[in-house]
Design an enzyme around this catalytic site. Sequence first.
Site, PDB file in Angstrom:
ATOM      1  N   ASP A 180      -3.561  -7.720  -1.589  1.00  0.00           N
ATOM      2  CA  ASP A 180      -4.032  -8.930  -0.693  1.00  0.00           C
ATOM      3  C   ASP A 180      -4.397  -8.033   1.382  1.00  0.00           C
ATOM      4  OD1 ASP A 180      -1.245  -6.367   0.504  1.00  0.00           O
ATOM      5  OD2 ASP A 180      -0.394  -8.385   0.791  1.00  0.00           O
ATOM      6  N   ARG A 181      -4.891  -6.153   1.273  1.00  0.00           N
ATOM      7  CA  ARG A 181      -5.644  -5.768   2.105  1.00  0.00           C
ATOM      8  C   ARG A 181      -7.112  -6.064   1.844  1.00  0.00           C
ATOM      9  NH1 ARG A 181      -2.345  -1.873   5.548  1.00  0.00           N
ATOM     10  NH2 ARG A 181      -0.742  -3.129   5.348  1.00  0.00           N
ATOM     11  N   ASP A 229      -1.422  -4.375  -3.775  1.00  0.00           N
ATOM     12  CA  ASP A 229      -0.969  -5.227  -4.255  1.00  0.00           C
ATOM     13  C   ASP A 229      -2.228  -5.929  -4.111  1.00  0.00           C
ATOM     14  OD1 ASP A 229      -0.402  -5.415  -1.675  1.00  0.00           O
ATOM     15  OD2 ASP A 229       0.834  -6.876  -1.542  1.00  0.00           O
ATOM     16  N   THR A 289       3.286  -9.918  14.118  1.00  0.00           N
ATOM     17  CA  THR A 289       2.865  -9.471  12.798  1.00  0.00           C
ATOM     18  C   THR A 289       3.248  -9.527  11.583  1.00  0.00           C
ATOM     19  OG1 THR A 289       1.892  -7.287  14.547  1.00  0.00           O
ATOM     20  CG2 THR A 289       2.773  -6.863  12.216  1.00  0.00           C
ATOM     21  N   LYS A 323      -2.450 -12.725   2.625  1.00  0.00           N
ATOM     22  CA  LYS A 323      -3.369 -12.817   2.875  1.00  0.00           C
ATOM     23  C   LYS A 323      -4.272 -12.640   1.869  1.00  0.00           C
ATOM     24  CE  LYS A 323      -1.672  -8.562   4.475  1.00  0.00           C
ATOM     25  NZ  LYS A 323      -1.058  -7.716   4.843  1.00  0.00           N
ATOM     26  N   GLU A 345      -5.698 -10.543   9.860  1.00  0.00           N
ATOM     27  CA  GLU A 345      -4.350  -8.686  11.427  1.00  0.00           C
ATOM     28  C   GLU A 345      -5.299  -7.624  11.254  1.00  0.00           C
ATOM     29  OE1 GLU A 345       0.157  -9.127  10.835  1.00  0.00           O
ATOM     30  OE2 GLU A 345      -0.843  -8.812   8.979  1.00  0.00           O
ATOM     31  N   GLU A 346      -4.856  -6.899  12.455  1.00  0.00           N
ATOM     32  CA  GLU A 346      -5.476  -5.309  12.227  1.00  0.00           C
ATOM     33  C   GLU A 346      -5.570  -5.121  11.071  1.00  0.00           C
ATOM     34  OE1 GLU A 346      -3.905  -3.355  12.660  1.00  0.00           O
ATOM     35  OE2 GLU A 346      -1.961  -4.000  12.749  1.00  0.00           O
ATOM     36  N   HIS A 374       0.515  -1.027  -0.209  1.00  0.00           N
ATOM     37  CA  HIS A 374       0.092  -0.186  -0.186  1.00  0.00           C
ATOM     38  C   HIS A 374       0.827   1.188  -0.102  1.00  0.00           C
ATOM     39  CE1 HIS A 374       1.420  -1.478   4.217  1.00  0.00           C
ATOM     40  NE2 HIS A 374       0.862  -0.088   4.223  1.00  0.00           N
ATOM     41  N   LYS A 399       9.503  -9.093  -2.318  1.00  0.00           N
ATOM     42  CA  LYS A 399       8.988 -10.753  -1.205  1.00  0.00           C
ATOM     43  C   LYS A 399       9.320 -11.739  -2.371  1.00  0.00           C
ATOM     44  CE  LYS A 399       4.328  -9.950  -0.897  1.00  0.00           C
ATOM     45  NZ  LYS A 399       3.173 -10.152   0.712  1.00  0.00           N
ATOM     46  N   ASP A 437      -5.513  -2.901  -0.964  1.00  0.00           N
ATOM     47  CA  ASP A 437      -4.547  -2.340  -1.816  1.00  0.00           C
ATOM     48  C   ASP A 437      -4.071  -1.824  -2.890  1.00  0.00           C
ATOM     49  OD1 ASP A 437      -3.537  -4.692  -0.886  1.00  0.00           O
ATOM     50  OD2 ASP A 437      -2.170  -3.768   0.119  1.00  0.00           O
TER      51      ASP A 437
HETATM   52  C1  G1P Z   1       1.897  -3.544   8.547  1.00  0.00           C
HETATM   53  C2  G1P Z   1       0.800  -4.456   9.187  1.00  0.00           C
HETATM   54  C3  G1P Z   1       1.113  -5.644   9.497  1.00  0.00           C
HETATM   55  C4  G1P Z   1       1.335  -6.354   8.061  1.00  0.00           C
HETATM   56  C5  G1P Z   1       2.408  -5.800   7.365  1.00  0.00           C
HETATM   57  C6  G1P Z   1       2.596  -6.470   5.497  1.00  0.00           C
HETATM   58  O1  G1P Z   1       3.293  -4.240   8.854  1.00  0.00           O
HETATM   59  O2  G1P Z   1       1.184  -3.580  10.685  1.00  0.00           O
HETATM   60  O3  G1P Z   1       0.099  -6.575   9.978  1.00  0.00           O
HETATM   61  O4  G1P Z   1       1.889  -7.529   8.070  1.00  0.00           O
HETATM   62  O5  G1P Z   1       2.301  -4.103   6.715  1.00  0.00           O
HETATM   63  O6  G1P Z   1       1.343  -6.179   4.535  1.00  0.00           O
HETATM   64  P1  G1P Z   1       4.230  -3.174  10.202  1.00  0.00           P
HETATM   65  O7  G1P Z   1       4.014  -1.939   9.596  1.00  0.00           O
HETATM   66  O8  G1P Z   1       3.238  -2.872  11.148  1.00  0.00           O
HETATM   67  O9  G1P Z   1       5.730  -3.906  10.310  1.00  0.00           O
HETATM   68 ZN    ZN Z   2      -0.548  -5.476   0.608  1.00  0.00          ZN
END
Ligand code: G1P
Ligand code: ZN
Length: 548
Positions: free
Chosen positions: A286-287, A284, A349, A381, A368-369, A119, A131, A282
């Site tokens: 996944d959100r 890519d 996380t 996700k 995940e939140e 995002h 990744k 988002d």
């Molecule tokens: C953030 C989110 C986490 C998610 C990650 C990738 O990571 O908090 O839940 O898996 O993006 O989308 P953070 O920036 O908190 O390490």
């Molecule tokens: Zn994403």
Amino acid sequence: MIVSTLDITHISCAPFQDQRPGTAGLRKKVSVFSQPHYLECFVQAIFDTLKLPDGSRLVIGGDGRYHNYDAIQTIIRIAAANGIREVIVGQNGLLSTPAASLVIRKYSAAAGFILTASHNPGGPDGDFGLKFNTPTGGQATEQVTEAVFRASQQLSGYRIASLAATDLNRIGVTDLCGIHVEVIDPTAAYATLMQTLFDFRAIRAWLKAGHRIRFDAMHGVTGPYAHRIFVDLLGCPPDSVLRGEPLPDFGGLHPDPNPIDAAELVAESLRPDSADLLAASDGDGDRNMILGPDFFLSPGDSVAMMLASLPLLPGYRGGVPGAARSMPTSRALDVVAAELGIPCYETPTGWRFFCNLLEAGLIGLCGEESFGTSSAHVREKDGLWAVLVWINLLAAQNRSLKEIASEHWRHYGRHHFQRQDYFTADTAAANALVKALRDTLPGLSGKKIGSAQIETADDFHYHDPVDGSESAHQGIRLVFNNGARIVYRLSGTGTSGATLRVYLEHHVRDQATIDQASAKVLQPLGRLAAELARISHFTGLDAPTGQI
Ligand code: G1P
Ligand code: ZN
């Protein structure tokens, strides 16, 4: 027949010292990633670490952001020089993260490279990322990414093959000096799978009855997927998909499906003629963010409510063996799992921590939140999957999203939840804050604050039940005896400075507090969180710089 041999060159260069992958791959500014040898070295470090057998098959695709196309050409050349003989790549270089996970599994690939910074903003001044996933379709584990980091620090150069550029725009197969490159329709396998998981006939009937959806692809990768599924297969009008064209800079937007970055959709949900379900994904794919008329569904509630209703979905009639959430995610899921009598795992996380549990068949749903939810159908996700879950649940129950949520809360209580972010350019100050907070933990345990008491004050340490690996320092938890909880951790996805994330949660059962706005219920907890961590002292910030 012309048989051309592969022309491989070894390029010597000094290693880079900053290629440590974060929560989800290596993310850097485009200007960093596009400097000479940078991407090449990181990819070489991956191949050096993975040691794939000669002749292996690789999947490549990305979210379409700036530098995606060129980076894919480079990766193909490095891959060829490192023994890869088959490359599967999405048309136009596109593959959503969940679709890439699926394609890796479907084609039994030895690895997958996903080019995304999720995002984060795109464009020449934006971010780029890479990744890599394993044959399970899941992200490489922390042990592997750390090994890649170590390898990257010791490289003396990389191997690269001289290959003509691959035409990524045309679906089909080409042979480049013995390298089999197949450009695939990025949506085909994914759309087929979705039809096995959800009741497309019931959804079509629900839509025919006059219900409407709005999906905002935020100029990320999901546009083509949404057109295929919502418009072509489910018969939604084309204007059900907003910002459906993938753009290298996401149209200048921040492609993050949250109420702030997808404010237009939130505004639509507040209009009298709002669609029945509004959703966004988002960069890519996944959100997911889910809205109903005059209603925002928090991600922690979403996954909990999904668990409570899973048997209504054709692909999940028998329920799941267990569920999991990342540690900072609200404990709403735990309450449902407890009632169902199934285990609920708490992981650090980052999606990759769910993968072992999914692969071992211990769980079938996780979330995940940070607007991420998925099931065992892939190892990432999945934004559109979550949207389809909700469309299917609405169609199956013929009630509004708000009604479903209210009923859920009446039964299980409500976990008010909020994440506050404090961004500082001063990484050292953020690290000092975390260290100081860690040092106070022994004194915080058992401490009385007003009428509540801190039951647990610890630094989350994860023991993976599948492979036995340990992950330390995954976030500081303060658990109160009145249903409240504060969690602190530093973001692992930023490309500069540091972001302290403060997660506030309060489980309430009385109807009056259930009905209140989460921001109001959590205000005192937010103040307490700032005080206990001395956020203003360390960062100079008196209020969060962002809040979801
Ligand atoms: C953030 C989110 C986490 C998610 C990650 C990738 O990571 O908090 O839940 O898996 O993006 O989308 P953070 O920036 O908190 O390490
Ligand atoms: Zn994403």
